[in-house]
Design a protein around this motif. Structure first.
Motif, PDB file in Angstrom:
ATOM      1  N   GLU A   1       0.750  -1.313   0.021  1.00 16.72           N
ATOM      2  CA  GLU A   1       0.124   0.050  -0.180  1.00 16.72           C
ATOM      3  C   GLU A   1       0.900   1.245  -0.034  1.00 16.72           C
ATOM      4  O   GLU A   1       0.606   2.304  -0.750  1.00 16.72           O
ATOM      5  N   SER A   2       1.989   1.279   0.600  1.00 18.95           N
ATOM      6  CA  SER A   2       2.906   2.329   0.874  1.00 18.95           C
ATOM      7  C   SER A   2       3.525   2.690  -0.666  1.00 18.95           C
ATOM      8  O   SER A   2       4.398   3.625  -0.744  1.00 18.95           O
ATOM      9  N   GLY A   3       3.583   1.738  -1.577  1.00 16.57           N
ATOM     10  CA  GLY A   3       4.155   1.988  -2.741  1.00 16.57           C
ATOM     11  C   GLY A   3       5.338   1.124  -3.030  1.00 16.57           C
ATOM     12  O   GLY A   3       5.900   1.153  -4.078  1.00 16.57           O
ATOM     13  N   ALA A   4       5.732   0.688  -1.863  1.00 15.99           N
ATOM     14  CA  ALA A   4       7.076  -0.184  -2.107  1.00 15.99           C
ATOM     15  C   ALA A   4       6.772  -1.559  -2.797  1.00 15.99           C
ATOM     16  O   ALA A   4       5.804  -2.236  -2.756  1.00 15.99           O
ATOM     17  N   VAL A   5       7.889  -1.931  -3.505  1.00 11.83           N
ATOM     18  CA  VAL A   5       7.581  -3.086  -4.573  1.00 11.83           C
ATOM     19  C   VAL A   5       8.499  -4.138  -3.963  1.00 11.83           C
ATOM     20  O   VAL A   5       9.356  -3.751  -3.446  1.00 11.83           O
TER      21      VAL A   5
END
Ligand code: GDP
Length: 297
Positions: A61-65
């Motif tokens: 959700e935080s954008g971390a891949v």
């Protein structure tokens, strides 16, 4: 011949962590991998279809891949390591909340410790009436895994692969652990990667799924991989799309090999086909000599 020049500090960029899920049989490794895959597919819509290529990427959700190896179990981890491919940054240890630490849980703990890879514990099946996550934490303590709740530094996350509860939290815990590790790579250099799966495909010829570890692998690149070599004819990502290149921590299927490599083989991009052929032949002969010596002994 193979580029082993050290990367300059200014060329290094953050890269996604590579995660392996381990744990006792039936504690939910496969279910968890499936749930994570469905939850959140990078660049596709949630619930998008992923191809099975042996690894996949998701976005927290935080954008971390995050890059997950899609082969549960310990054999893959140990055989890759035995072949010199250290492709795991973080181990997610799955323990069923209605069971506890079992023999293969202990084995997984030992593998992670031997490889010096940090662990996050996913206490799975939290939806079950018999779930007792506290017992799992106490059990882990007996095996020198000290969870945060007990003053240690191992994160635990309560999850259910069935209901999806806690999956987002697990992904964020992994992202946090990854930040602590400060994982970097140099996308500008010629690619180096590890084979995580390989097969001879009837229609497409030899196909290898490569996890790029450093550099960027591009269409047209010439490479050696174990005793094989080739020129990248096509790259296919975990959504089944053709791509022109794959950077650090990205899994891709590579087409254009002259033979089928083995899981754990290392891929290196070289400058010319002559070089590639020479290195591959040299390795093949060395392997033959070794087999002959072993046979004579
Ligand atoms: P693996 O052997 O570790 O890969 O375990 P599986 O993913 O095959 O799961 C083993 C069994 O546990 C299967 O019957 C799953 O449906 C079940 N299972 C897995 N995760 C959960 C969960 O979160 N809740 C419940 N109730 N059952 C689960």
């Amino acid at each position: 011949v193979i580029d082993t020049v050290e990367d300059k500090e200014e060329d290094l960029q953050a890269r996604p962590p590579i995660i392996t899920i381990m744990g006792h049989v039936d504690h939910g490794k496969t279910s968890l991998l499936d749930r994570i895959r469905q939850a959140n597919v990078v660049s596709g819509e949630a619930g998008g279809i992923t191809q099975h290529i042996g690894a996949y990427q998701v976005k927290a959700e935080s954008g971390a891949v995050l890059s997950f190896l899609d082969t549960p179990g310990h054999a893959a981890f140990t055989s890759m390591r035995a072949r010199g491919a250290n492709v795991t940054d973080i181990v997610v240890l799955v323990v069923a909340a209605d069971d506890a630490v079992m023999p293969q849980t202990v084995e997984a703990i030992n593998h992670a410790k031997a490889a010096d890879v940090p662990m996050i514990v996913a206490i799975n099946k939290i939806d079950k009436p018999a779930a007792n996550p506290q017992k799992v934490r106490t059990d882990l303590l007996q095996h020198e895994v000290v969870v945060e709740e007990m003053g240690g530094d191992v994160q635990t996350v309560e999850v259910s692969a069935h209901t999806g509860q806690g999956i987002d939290t697990l992904l964020e815990a992994i992202a946090l652990q990854s930040e602590i590790l400060e994982l970097t790579a140099n996308p500008k250099r010629p690619a180096q990667g590890a084979v995580i799966e390989a097969k001879l495909d009837v229609g497409r010829g030899p196909v290898a799924t490569v996890l790029v570890q450093n550099g960027t692998l591009k269409r047209g690149d010439i490479f050696v991989v174990g005793e094989q070599w080739g020129k990248v004819r096509a790259l296919i990502n975990d959504k089944g799309d053709r791509v022109d290149e794959a950077g650090p921590s990205v899994p891709v299927e590579v087409l254009g090999l002259n033979g089928t490599p083995e899981a754990g083989d290392v891929l290196n991009v070289v400058e010319t086909e002559a070089q590639a052929r020479e290195i591959a032949e040299y390795r093949e002969n060395a392997a033959k000599d070794k087999r002959a010596a072993a046979g004579a002994a």
